[in-house]
Design a protein around this motif. Structure first.
Motif, PDB file in Angstrom:
ATOM      1  N   PHE A 144       0.853  -1.189   0.000  1.00 54.11           N
ATOM      2  CA  PHE A 144       0.000   0.000   0.000  1.00 54.11           C
ATOM      3  C   PHE A 144       0.895   1.247   0.000  1.00 54.11           C
ATOM      4  CE2 PHE A 144      -2.542  -3.330   1.833  1.00 54.11           C
ATOM      5  CZ  PHE A 144      -3.802  -3.134   1.294  1.00 54.11           C
ATOM      6  N   LYS A 145       0.395   2.283  -0.664  1.00 52.14           N
ATOM      7  CA  LYS A 145       1.069   3.585  -0.642  1.00 52.14           C
ATOM      8  C   LYS A 145       0.036   4.635  -0.268  1.00 52.14           C
ATOM      9  CE  LYS A 145       3.722   6.915  -3.368  1.00 52.14           C
ATOM     10  NZ  LYS A 145       4.300   7.254  -4.689  1.00 52.14           N
ATOM     11  N   ASN A 146       0.261   5.238   0.880  1.00 54.59           N
ATOM     12  CA  ASN A 146      -0.671   6.247   1.392  1.00 54.59           C
ATOM     13  C   ASN A 146      -2.086   5.688   1.488  1.00 54.59           C
ATOM     14  OD1 ASN A 146       1.407   8.172   1.563  1.00 54.59           O
ATOM     15  ND2 ASN A 146       1.098   8.767  -0.589  1.00 54.59           N
ATOM     16  N   GLY A 147      -2.181   4.418   1.896  1.00 54.51           N
ATOM     17  CA  GLY A 147      -3.486   3.781   2.086  1.00 54.51           C
ATOM     18  C   GLY A 147      -4.093   3.190   0.842  1.00 54.51           C
ATOM     19  N   ARG A 148      -3.448   3.327  -0.327  1.00 53.31           N
ATOM     20  CA  ARG A 148      -3.977   2.761  -1.564  1.00 53.31           C
ATOM     21  C   ARG A 148      -3.107   1.597  -1.998  1.00 53.31           C
ATOM     22  NH1 ARG A 148      -5.085   7.251  -5.971  1.00 53.31           N
ATOM     23  NH2 ARG A 148      -5.996   5.352  -6.896  1.00 53.31           N
ATOM     24  N   LYS A 149      -3.732   0.561  -2.487  1.00 49.32           N
ATOM     25  CA  LYS A 149      -3.004  -0.644  -2.866  1.00 49.32           C
ATOM     26  C   LYS A 149      -2.226  -0.384  -4.150  1.00 49.32           C
ATOM     27  CE  LYS A 149      -3.603  -5.582  -3.653  1.00 49.32           C
ATOM     28  NZ  LYS A 149      -4.576  -6.707  -3.803  1.00 49.32           N
ATOM     29  N   VAL A 150      -0.932  -0.809  -4.161  1.00 51.72           N
ATOM     30  CA  VAL A 150      -0.067  -0.673  -5.339  1.00 51.72           C
ATOM     31  C   VAL A 150       0.542  -2.018  -5.647  1.00 51.72           C
ATOM     32  CG1 VAL A 150       0.417   1.757  -4.864  1.00 51.72           C
ATOM     33  CG2 VAL A 150       1.884  -0.019  -3.874  1.00 51.72           C
ATOM     34  N   ARG A 151       1.267  -2.073  -6.782  1.00 54.04           N
ATOM     35  CA  ARG A 151       1.908  -3.321  -7.154  1.00 54.04           C
ATOM     36  C   ARG A 151       3.036  -3.646  -6.180  1.00 54.04           C
ATOM     37  NH1 ARG A 151       4.489  -4.090 -11.560  1.00 54.04           N
ATOM     38  NH2 ARG A 151       5.022  -1.909 -12.001  1.00 54.04           N
ATOM     39  N   LEU A 152       3.102  -4.925  -5.814  1.00 53.94           N
ATOM     40  CA  LEU A 152       4.099  -5.352  -4.839  1.00 53.94           C
ATOM     41  C   LEU A 152       5.512  -5.160  -5.384  1.00 53.94           C
ATOM     42  CD1 LEU A 152       4.764  -6.711  -2.131  1.00 53.94           C
ATOM     43  CD2 LEU A 152       4.555  -8.941  -3.294  1.00 53.94           C
ATOM     44  N   GLU A 153       5.712  -5.387  -6.692  1.00 56.16           N
ATOM     45  CA  GLU A 153       7.049  -5.264  -7.264  1.00 56.16           C
ATOM     46  C   GLU A 153       7.564  -3.824  -7.136  1.00 56.16           C
ATOM     47  OE1 GLU A 153       4.499  -6.525  -8.703  1.00 56.16           O
ATOM     48  OE2 GLU A 153       4.931  -8.658  -9.056  1.00 56.16           O
ATOM     49  N   LYS A 154       6.675  -2.858  -7.387  1.00 51.87           N
ATOM     50  CA  LYS A 154       7.066  -1.454  -7.296  1.00 51.87           C
ATOM     51  C   LYS A 154       7.447  -1.084  -5.854  1.00 51.87           C
ATOM     52  CE  LYS A 154       5.371   3.217  -8.236  1.00 51.87           C
ATOM     53  NZ  LYS A 154       4.239   4.036  -8.736  1.00 51.87           N
ATOM     54  N   ALA A 155       6.624  -1.577  -4.901  1.00 49.45           N
ATOM     55  CA  ALA A 155       6.906  -1.251  -3.498  1.00 49.45           C
ATOM     56  C   ALA A 155       8.201  -1.882  -3.047  1.00 49.45           C
ATOM     57  CB  ALA A 155       5.746  -1.730  -2.618  1.00 49.45           C
ATOM     58  N   LEU A 156       8.449  -3.142  -3.455  1.00 47.97           N
ATOM     59  CA  LEU A 156       9.699  -3.796  -3.044  1.00 47.97           C
ATOM     60  C   LEU A 156      10.908  -3.100  -3.652  1.00 47.97           C
ATOM     61  CD1 LEU A 156       8.666  -7.585  -3.301  1.00 47.97           C
ATOM     62  CD2 LEU A 156       8.988  -6.216  -1.239  1.00 47.97           C
ATOM     63  N   LYS A 157      10.748  -2.610  -4.882  1.00 49.39           N
ATOM     64  CA  LYS A 157      11.847  -1.900  -5.542  1.00 49.39           C
ATOM     65  C   LYS A 157      12.169  -0.609  -4.812  1.00 49.39           C
ATOM     66  CE  LYS A 157      13.277  -0.163 -10.072  1.00 49.39           C
ATOM     67  NZ  LYS A 157      12.899   0.058 -11.490  1.00 49.39           N
ATOM     68  N   LYS A 158      11.140   0.125  -4.403  1.00 49.84           N
ATOM     69  CA  LYS A 158      11.347   1.363  -3.681  1.00 49.84           C
ATOM     70  C   LYS A 158      11.960   1.114  -2.314  1.00 49.84           C
ATOM     71  CE  LYS A 158       9.646   4.297  -6.702  1.00 49.84           C
ATOM     72  NZ  LYS A 158      10.484   5.386  -7.281  1.00 49.84           N
ATOM     73  N   LEU A 159      11.397   0.104  -1.608  1.00 52.92           N
ATOM     74  CA  LEU A 159      11.890  -0.175  -0.271  1.00 52.92           C
ATOM     75  C   LEU A 159      13.282  -0.781  -0.311  1.00 52.92           C
ATOM     76  CD1 LEU A 159       8.635  -1.651   1.373  1.00 52.92           C
ATOM     77  CD2 LEU A 159       9.701   0.575   1.778  1.00 52.92           C
ATOM     78  N   GLY A 160      13.580  -1.485  -1.404  1.00 50.77           N
ATOM     79  CA  GLY A 160      14.922  -2.078  -1.529  1.00 50.77           C
ATOM     80  C   GLY A 160      15.973  -1.016  -1.712  1.00 50.77           C
ATOM     81  N   ASN A 161      15.627   0.105  -2.354  1.00 56.85           N
ATOM     82  CA  ASN A 161      16.593   1.185  -2.535  1.00 56.85           C
ATOM     83  C   ASN A 161      16.929   1.810  -1.197  1.00 56.85           C
ATOM     84  OD1 ASN A 161      16.700   0.809  -5.243  1.00 56.85           O
ATOM     85  ND2 ASN A 161      15.054   2.264  -5.722  1.00 56.85           N
TER      86      ASN A 161
END
Length: 419
Positions: free
Chosen positions: A402-419
């Motif tokens: 989730f981003k700001n309470g809205r569901k997003v793609r898991l791959e995108k979130a993992l990529k951001k959090l991995g950075n």
């Protein structure tokens, strides 16, 4: 004219003879004052039929036999002449049968009338037949009994012969021994029966307990009959699913997969391909082990002496500048990872026992479907531990972002959090 006494005497004698002759014929059934019709019948034998024997029709006497003489053919046959009173005519096709009129064997002629428009004329010869006498009838009735009696006597003779042959001295001794053993067997059965009776008396309470337990078991089975019905229904559904499945295709695919796995294992074993060489090349394994050890040593030295490898300076003011990990974490703090446990078209209580292993469970309703989530973190390691724990209870559990309470793609979130 005066008659003499001799004339009167002669007339009296003639009249007396006439009366005598008429009386004799009347006693024989011949009445000169009645009209009679005479017929003839030819018989092979008469079996005691006499002159003046009655001629009967339907149980009523209609005439009598006048005479019995041998026929002119000289073959031993007899011609019987009988007369019928009145002008009665016999229809053609009828017959005169000699029958027994009583149990003493008195014979008479019985007219067997057959209706017809043509009649025999007086003096004609009509067909005749002879009823079998009592002796012949008795013989015919007794003959089957005689034959059966003869067969029975023959069978008895054979049976007596067999019995005489079987029941010799040795057989009689064997029979005596058999009866002795039978008596002993009966005594043993009586003893066993007494022992069983004593056992039943002594174990009566135990038997009653067994019967009571059986009754309770039967009642329990009866109470749970619905559960058994559901089990049978489930097995039936499974059987139907197996029957509907294309097992031949599935087995073929499994067989093909097994062959592919065997081929891969064979290549790995023989050292073919990259994986085969990686597994079978000992030198490569040694090099990778050495490289892993070197990397481990490098990371330890980097953690202990970061100044040796990282040095940032906008101006050479003699100060060390370090990258703060907290600022990188805050940069992507708006991404949150959660574990999706289960979805249901019906709302479930958060106090349900299936959620008791999780500290915090939240409910999200989207388009009439209720989804249940646990955890809320930006740390990938923490969410992985939560996911592993959740899969023990919910095998289909998955990680969502989730981003700001809205569901997003898991791959995108993992990529951001991995950075």
């Amino acid at each position: 004219m005066k008659l003499t006494k001799y004339t009167k005497l002669g007339l009296l004698i003639v009249f007396s003879f006439a009366i005598f002759i008429w009386g004799m014929n009347y006693l024989k059934g011949i009445d000169f004052f009645k009209q009679n019709t005479t017929y003839h019948v030819v018989y092979e034998r008469v079996d005691g039929l006499l002159e003046s024997s009655a001629v009967m029709m339907n149980g009523y006497q209609v005439g009598q036999v006048k005479s019995i003489d041998f026929s002119a053919r000289n073959d031993g046959s007899l011609v019987v002449a009988f007369s019928l009173e009145g002008d009665f005519l016999i229809p053609r096709g009828s017959a005169a049968r000699i029958v027994s009129s009583d149990i003493m064997g008195t014979k008479s002629i019985k007219l067997q009338i057959v209706p017809s428009n043509a009649y025999y004329q007086p003096g004609d010869t009509i067909p005749g037949s002879i009823e079998e006498d009592l002796k012949e009838q008795v013989s015919m009735q007794v003959l089957p009994l005689k034959n059966k009696a003869e067969q029975l006597l023959g069978s008895l003779d054979s049976a007596i012969t067999v019995i005489t042959y079987v029941f010799n001295a040795e057989a009689r001794q064997n029979l005596a021994e058999s009866f002795t053993r039978i008596n002993q067997t009966i005594l043993n059965l009586e003893t066993a029966s007494n022992e069983v009776s004593e056992l039943l008396v002594s174990e009566k309470s135990n038997l009653q307990g067994i019967i009571r337990n059986m009754n309770e078991l039967s009642a329990s089975l009866n109470d749970n009959s619905d559960d058994f019905t559901n089990i049978v229904s489930n097995f039936s559904s499974i059987s139907d699913s197996l029957a509907a499945a294309d097992l031949a295709k599935l087995i073929g695919e499994l067989h093909a997969s097994a062959q592919g796995m065997n081929s891969i294992l064979e290549k790995l074993d023989t050292g073919k391909g990259t994986a085969g060489k990686l597994i079978n090349d000992e030198e490569l394994y040694s090099n990778l082990a050495d490289m892993s050890q070197s990397l481990d040593n490098l990371l330890k030295d980097l953690r202990n002496n970061p100044k040796r490898y990282v040095h940032f300076s906008a101006f050479d003011l003699g100060k060390n500048v370090y990258v703060s990990p907290e600022r990188a974490q805050n940069k992507n703090a708006d991404y949150t990872l959660k574990v999706h446990l289960i979805s249901s078209p019906k709302r479930m209580s958060l106090e349900n026992s299936i959620f008791e292993q999780f500290e915090q469970v939240e409910e999200v309703e989207i388009s009439g479907v209720y989804s249940y989530l646990t955890g809320s973190t930006s740390d990938i390691d923490d969410i992985m531990k939560m996911h592993t724990k959740a899969k023990t209870v919910f095998p289909d559990a998955s990680i969502v972002a989730f981003k700001n309470g809205r569901k997003v793609r898991l791959e995108k979130a993992l990529k951001k959090l991995g950075n």
